[in-house]
Motif scaffolding. Structure first.
Motif, PDB file in Angstrom:
ATOM      1  N   ASP A 102      31.576 -68.292 -37.921  1.00  0.00           N
ATOM      2  CA  ASP A 102      32.080 -69.417 -37.007  1.00  0.00           C
ATOM      3  C   ASP A 102      31.701 -70.845 -37.040  1.00  0.00           C
ATOM      4  OD1 ASP A 102      34.710 -68.126 -37.718  1.00  0.00           O
ATOM      5  OD2 ASP A 102      35.469 -66.927 -36.246  1.00  0.00           O
ATOM      6  N   ALA A 103      32.160 -71.288 -36.936  1.00  0.00           N
ATOM      7  CA  ALA A 103      31.725 -72.714 -36.307  1.00  0.00           C
ATOM      8  C   ALA A 103      31.607 -72.632 -34.288  1.00  0.00           C
ATOM      9  CB  ALA A 103      31.455 -74.059 -36.740  1.00  0.00           C
ATOM     10  N   LEU A 104      32.703 -72.325 -34.195  1.00  0.00           N
ATOM     11  CA  LEU A 104      32.603 -72.447 -32.583  1.00  0.00           C
ATOM     12  C   LEU A 104      33.223 -71.147 -32.195  1.00  0.00           C
ATOM     13  CD1 LEU A 104      34.886 -75.332 -32.678  1.00  0.00           C
ATOM     14  CD2 LEU A 104      32.607 -74.835 -31.662  1.00  0.00           C
ATOM     15  N   ALA A 105      33.380 -70.567 -30.895  1.00  0.00           N
ATOM     16  CA  ALA A 105      33.027 -69.287 -30.103  1.00  0.00           C
ATOM     17  C   ALA A 105      34.949 -69.722 -29.997  1.00  0.00           C
ATOM     18  CB  ALA A 105      32.512 -68.655 -29.456  1.00  0.00           C
ATOM     19  N   LYS A 106      34.903 -68.353 -29.658  1.00  0.00           N
ATOM     20  CA  LYS A 106      36.357 -68.280 -29.173  1.00  0.00           C
ATOM     21  C   LYS A 106      37.260 -67.107 -29.096  1.00  0.00           C
ATOM     22  CE  LYS A 106      38.570 -67.456 -33.966  1.00  0.00           C
ATOM     23  NZ  LYS A 106      37.349 -67.010 -34.670  1.00  0.00           N
ATOM     24  N   PRO A 107      37.476 -66.442 -27.899  1.00  0.00           N
ATOM     25  CA  PRO A 107      37.663 -65.159 -27.398  1.00  0.00           C
ATOM     26  C   PRO A 107      38.539 -64.142 -28.603  1.00  0.00           C
ATOM     27  CG  PRO A 107      39.131 -67.265 -25.949  1.00  0.00           C
ATOM     28  CD  PRO A 107      38.822 -67.820 -27.248  1.00  0.00           C
ATOM     29  N   LYS A 108      38.281 -63.038 -27.947  1.00  0.00           N
ATOM     30  CA  LYS A 108      38.411 -62.035 -28.614  1.00  0.00           C
ATOM     31  C   LYS A 108      40.470 -61.608 -28.663  1.00  0.00           C
ATOM     32  CE  LYS A 108      36.745 -58.463 -29.344  1.00  0.00           C
ATOM     33  NZ  LYS A 108      35.602 -57.174 -28.963  1.00  0.00           N
ATOM     34  N   ASP A 109      40.584 -61.834 -27.399  1.00  0.00           N
ATOM     35  CA  ASP A 109      41.746 -61.427 -26.978  1.00  0.00           C
ATOM     36  C   ASP A 109      42.130 -63.060 -26.334  1.00  0.00           C
ATOM     37  OD1 ASP A 109      41.848 -59.367 -28.447  1.00  0.00           O
ATOM     38  OD2 ASP A 109      41.536 -57.319 -26.213  1.00  0.00           O
ATOM     39  N   LYS A 110      43.386 -63.366 -26.400  1.00  0.00           N
ATOM     40  CA  LYS A 110      43.978 -64.628 -25.912  1.00  0.00           C
ATOM     41  C   LYS A 110      44.231 -64.114 -24.326  1.00  0.00           C
ATOM     42  CE  LYS A 110      49.222 -62.721 -25.529  1.00  0.00           C
ATOM     43  NZ  LYS A 110      50.372 -63.394 -26.161  1.00  0.00           N
ATOM     44  N   ASP A 111      44.049 -62.788 -23.436  1.00  0.00           N
ATOM     45  CA  ASP A 111      43.758 -63.097 -22.255  1.00  0.00           C
ATOM     46  C   ASP A 111      41.920 -62.359 -21.584  1.00  0.00           C
ATOM     47  OD1 ASP A 111      46.767 -63.448 -22.251  1.00  0.00           O
ATOM     48  OD2 ASP A 111      47.011 -60.710 -22.301  1.00  0.00           O
ATOM     49  N   SER A 112      41.704 -62.857 -22.465  1.00  0.00           N
ATOM     50  CA  SER A 112      40.449 -62.630 -22.163  1.00  0.00           C
ATOM     51  C   SER A 112      39.202 -63.871 -21.864  1.00  0.00           C
ATOM     52  CB  SER A 112      39.548 -61.796 -23.426  1.00  0.00           C
ATOM     53  OG  SER A 112      38.131 -61.146 -23.148  1.00  0.00           O
ATOM     54  N   PRO A 113      38.260 -64.074 -20.964  1.00  0.00           N
ATOM     55  CA  PRO A 113      37.900 -65.055 -20.726  1.00  0.00           C
ATOM     56  C   PRO A 113      36.499 -65.252 -21.706  1.00  0.00           C
ATOM     57  CG  PRO A 113      37.483 -63.373 -19.160  1.00  0.00           C
ATOM     58  CD  PRO A 113      38.554 -63.003 -20.300  1.00  0.00           C
ATOM     59  N   VAL A 114      36.545 -64.489 -22.127  1.00  0.00           N
ATOM     60  CA  VAL A 114      35.076 -64.430 -22.530  1.00  0.00           C
ATOM     61  C   VAL A 114      35.183 -64.436 -24.484  1.00  0.00           C
ATOM     62  CG1 VAL A 114      32.809 -62.324 -23.650  1.00  0.00           C
ATOM     63  CG2 VAL A 114      34.474 -62.200 -21.176  1.00  0.00           C
ATOM     64  N   ASN A 115      34.362 -65.633 -25.136  1.00  0.00           N
ATOM     65  CA  ASN A 115      33.692 -65.964 -25.843  1.00  0.00           C
ATOM     66  C   ASN A 115      33.291 -65.477 -27.079  1.00  0.00           C
ATOM     67  OD1 ASN A 115      35.824 -67.996 -24.852  1.00  0.00           O
ATOM     68  ND2 ASN A 115      34.651 -69.089 -25.030  1.00  0.00           N
ATOM     69  N   TYR A 116      33.151 -65.089 -28.123  1.00  0.00           N
ATOM     70  CA  TYR A 116      32.595 -64.325 -29.210  1.00  0.00           C
ATOM     71  C   TYR A 116      32.867 -65.215 -30.340  1.00  0.00           C
ATOM     72  CZ  TYR A 116      33.925 -60.388 -26.224  1.00  0.00           C
ATOM     73  OH  TYR A 116      33.014 -59.434 -25.534  1.00  0.00           O
ATOM     74  N   PHE A 117      31.585 -65.184 -30.802  1.00  0.00           N
ATOM     75  CA  PHE A 117      31.624 -65.917 -32.534  1.00  0.00           C
ATOM     76  C   PHE A 117      32.212 -64.538 -33.171  1.00  0.00           C
ATOM     77  CE2 PHE A 117      28.376 -68.194 -30.954  1.00  0.00           C
ATOM     78  CZ  PHE A 117      29.050 -69.770 -31.433  1.00  0.00           C
ATOM     79  N   GLN A 118      32.841 -64.137 -34.093  1.00  0.00           N
ATOM     80  CA  GLN A 118      32.971 -64.075 -35.142  1.00  0.00           C
ATOM     81  C   GLN A 118      32.420 -64.018 -35.946  1.00  0.00           C
ATOM     82  OE1 GLN A 118      37.176 -63.694 -36.359  1.00  0.00           O
ATOM     83  NE2 GLN A 118      36.936 -63.097 -38.696  1.00  0.00           N
ATOM     84  N   PHE A 119      31.953 -63.300 -37.025  1.00  0.00           N
ATOM     85  CA  PHE A 119      31.314 -63.542 -38.238  1.00  0.00           C
ATOM     86  C   PHE A 119      31.011 -62.161 -39.052  1.00  0.00           C
ATOM     87  CE2 PHE A 119      28.076 -60.975 -35.884  1.00  0.00           C
ATOM     88  CZ  PHE A 119      27.457 -59.744 -36.308  1.00  0.00           C
ATOM     89  N   THR A 120      31.375 -62.346 -40.691  1.00  0.00           N
ATOM     90  CA  THR A 120      31.500 -61.225 -41.712  1.00  0.00           C
ATOM     91  C   THR A 120      30.512 -60.930 -42.045  1.00  0.00           C
ATOM     92  OG1 THR A 120      33.133 -62.492 -42.279  1.00  0.00           O
ATOM     93  CG2 THR A 120      32.351 -61.254 -43.577  1.00  0.00           C
ATOM     94  N   VAL A 121      30.029 -59.354 -42.365  1.00  0.00           N
ATOM     95  CA  VAL A 121      28.983 -59.391 -43.114  1.00  0.00           C
ATOM     96  C   VAL A 121      29.361 -58.237 -44.936  1.00  0.00           C
ATOM     97  CG1 VAL A 121      27.204 -57.076 -43.068  1.00  0.00           C
ATOM     98  CG2 VAL A 121      27.575 -57.745 -41.416  1.00  0.00           C
TER      99      VAL A 121
END
Length: 415
Positions: free
Chosen positions: A305-324
């Protein structure tokens, strides 16, 4: 006497020797402590070692190719999910996997049908009213025509029979009857056009209700979501990571699940934004299933993903999603949704010099360390190579065995 004095002095001499030894040791200890206090800086010796950088990530397995199970495209308007098949359920082609709530559509259909039928009764009532008015106008025309015929038949201008006033009244009565005939003829024409327009308006309203009835009936026929082919039914997560539950609002084309092709699996992984430095497409990775931690599977990062976003809608922590993408799929243990962890291999160098990042200082593009000499620290320029979150490769400026400061030395300790 002399021998006796010697024997008495011998313990004293031994005691004096022991005291001197203790004083000497104490002085040396104090000297060492004093030197450590003067330096006051943590140090480390530079050594050669292998330098590897890995990123840890967690996620779950998913199929590389899947068939989406969607709300029928012919379903119009938002619908409420009333029932859905359990996650990870084996289905056959044509099986019902979810069902919308038909109550609202049934109620709206009854209301539209009521309005449609009401307009039909309105049309009948209007027709009867129009017929009554038409009959009244026709009767009025007939009566007036008869009156006109009688007036014309018995009209006379003979002054021996009627005086002039009576003759004038007869003439005026004829003109009135002619005008009345024209009125009734006009009334019949106008009423016919008005009655036709009113009937067309009723038909137009019925057409609108009829279209809504057709749409609602079509919706009621598509309340069930059918599996397009055999497979394992897996819930599809929404944009916020939530799974479909009873009561959710659904729209036409909305995907509620997947029928994955489990012959080729991949790992959907998440890594915190602060730990994703260096992550990129093409990096090798080793994936472990939580249920089988002793079986590593090799793969490669194929999507990021080009941008990090929360894994859960109520979480303040941003994650990068990637595929292996995995080099091998073990169908006997790999199923969609199984939890996995991965190590993405960013860097692997053999026999290099590395130092902690906090020991490197820089300004205006220049990098240096504080190299320890006999009694002080000297500012020593270095060239940097590969870096990780906590260590950096030194390509020039240091040799194995050098001792450097881990923090900034006091000014009195620098030269």
């Amino acid at each position: 006497m002399s021998e006796k004095m010697k024997s008495l002095a011998s313990p004293k001499a031994a005691s004096t020797t022991g005291l001197l030894t203790s004083l000497l040791i104490a002085c040396l200890t104090l000297s060492a402590c004093s030197q450590q206090h003067v330096d006051g800086v943590l140090t480390m010796e530079v050594e050669r070692a292998d330098f590897t950088v890995d990123i840890s990530a967690v996620g779950e397995l998913e199929a590389s190719q899947s068939t989406a199970v969607t709300v029928p495209t012919g379903l119009r308007g938002p619908q409420s999910l009333a029932w859905i098949l359990d996650d990870f359920t084996q289905v056959k082609a044509g099986d019902v996997v979810a069902r919308m709530d038909p109550e609202r559509e049934s109620y709206r259909l009854k209301m539209e049908q009521f309005d449609y039928d009401k307009l039909g009764f309105d049309s009948l009532i209007q027709t009867e009213k129009d017929n009554t008015i038409s009959q009244t106008l026709i009767q009025g025309t007939q009566v007036t025509s008869e009156e006109k015929d009688l007036a014309e038949r018995y009209f006379s201008e003979d002054e021996r029979v009627y005086n002039k006033i009576e003759i004038i009244d007869q003439m005026r009565n004829q003109d009135y009857l002619v005008a009345k005939m024209h009125y009734f003829d006009w009334g019949l024409g106008q009423h016919g056009s008005q009655a036709e327009a009113e009937q067309e308006l009723i038909k137009l309203k019925q057409k609108g209700h009829g279209a809504k009835i057709d749409r609602l009936e079509n919706n009621l026929e598509q309340m069930e979501i059918i599996a397009p082919h055999d497979g394992l039914f897996v819930y599809q997560t929404g944009w916020d990571g939530s799974l479909p539950v009873v009561g959710d609002m659904m729209w036409s084309g909305f995907s509620i699940g997947l029928l994955p092709d489990t012959s080729v699996m991949q790992a959907k992984m998440y890594v915190q934004e602060s730990e994703a430095s260096g992550l990129g497409i093409g990096k090798n990775a080793t994936v472990y299933l939580d249920a089988y931690p002793d079986k590593p599977f090799l793969g490669k990062v194929t999507q990021l993903d080009a941008l990090a976003k929360p894994k859960d809608k109520d979480s303040p922590v941003n994650y990068f999603q990637f595929t292996v993408s995995l080099d091998k799929t073990s169908m006997d243990i790999m199923q969609p949704g199984r939890q996995v962890r991965a190590s993405v291999h960013l860097l692997s160098l053999d026999n290099v010099l590395t130092v902690p990042n906090q020991s490197i200082f820089h300004k205006d593009g220049q990098y240096w360390v504080y190299l320890k000499t006999d009694d002080s620290f000297t500012k020593h320029a270095v060239s940097l190579g590969s870096r990780s979150l906590n260590r950096t490769e030194i390509t020039s400026g240091l040799t194995e065995g050098d001792v450097i400061a881990l923090t900034t030395p006091p000014k009195r300790s620098r030269v």
